[in-house]
Design an enzyme around this catalytic site. Structure first.
Site, short mmCIF file in Angstrom:
data_model
loop_
_atom_site.label_atom_id
_atom_site.label_comp_id
_atom_site.label_asym_id
_atom_site.label_seq_id
_atom_site.Cartn_x
_atom_site.Cartn_y
_atom_site.Cartn_z
CG ASP A 26 -1.95 -1.06 1.23
OD1 ASP A 26 -2.52 -1.29 0.16
OD2 ASP A 26 -2.21 -1.67 2.28
CG ASP A 59 -11.53 -1.47 -0.58
OD1 ASP A 59 -10.87 -2.51 -0.69
OD2 ASP A 59 -11.11 -0.35 -0.93
#
Length: 251
Positions: free
Chosen positions: A11, A130
């Site tokens: 990330d 998500d």
């Protein structure tokens, strides 16, 4: 049986690898190029690079950093963050990505999934979802988990499969960074309802969690970040444990 895949995730924010809990409280986890090289050398099956603030900051993925990471790895490399057009993908593939991951942009304009799979092939298109379980229902969220939608996880996953997605990367926001295990019930349902591979993300804390997501969650791949970045789990040992428990992996 197809070998199950272990996928470290980088990330990226401001050019550094970061990791948070439930999508917040980010802390530094190191240099993405060095981490990528280490994972490729120690048995990772694939690598995912997510420029997590690209959508929020309304900019494209960090192409130079993608190129630097790609130069260090010899495993399939998926890049996501801020991708909203065929030309964005063209640039990333020219700079070393093998696959791309789209999330918010696909929800805002679902036709994007069709366009990308028609141009580059479905094997190139990963749709990242998500989702957060709210009062028993899995709700899709956008912009790094900040914006809830009206979409249900399972309905949306089926739609993008029909539009040409080659894989689903499902991150449970409830489990993300908690190290309490993956959302195996939801993963198992996704696996039953879809015909494309499902990558489990969010919640890895120990080796047994990986075993459980492959056996109970029926996941095709398991993605994790902090347990790898902070050396809590080493990939070679993890793969030996998975093999010992009867799970097919590439050693």
């Amino acid at each position: 049986m197809l070998a199950k895949r272990i996928v470290p995730c980088l990330d990226i924010k401001n050019g550094r690898t970061v990791k948070g809990v439930n999508f917040v409280d980010l802390r530094d986890a190191g240099d993405p190029v060095a981490l990528a090289k280490k994972y490729a050398e120690t048995g990772a099956d694939e690598l995912v690079f997510l420029d997590i603030s690209a959508t929020e900051e309304r900019r494209r993925t960090l192409v130079n950093l993608v190129r630097d990471v790609a130069s260090q790895v010899n495993i399939p490399f998926t890049v996501g963050g801020g991708i909203s057009s065929v030309s964005d993908v063209d640039i990333l593939l020219q700079n070393g990505a093998d696959k791309v991951s789209v999330n918010s942009s696909a929800v805002k304009r679902p036709q994007l999934v069709n366009e990308l799979s028609q141009k580059f092939g479905s094997q190139c298109v990963v749709v990242a979802i998500d989702a957060k379980q709210i009062e028993g229902e899995w709700i899709v969220h956008l912009v790094g988990g900040k914006v809830p939608t009206e979409l249900n996880l399972f309905d949306w996953a089926k739609e993008v499969e029909q539009r040409g997605a080659g894989e689903i990367l499902f991150t449970s926001m409830n489990n993300d960074g908690t190290k309490d295990g993956f959302a195996n019930e939801a993963l198992s349902r996704l696996s039953d309802e879809l015909n494309i591979p499902i990558i489990a993300s969010g919640g890895a804390g120990n080796m047994q969690h990986f075993v459980d997501t492959f056996k109970q969650g029926k996941a095709d791949a398991a993605l994790a970040a902090s347990v790898f970045h902070f050396q809590e789990i080493e990939i070679p040992e993890l793969k030996l444990e998975l093999k010992k428990q009867g799970i097919s992996v590439r050693l």
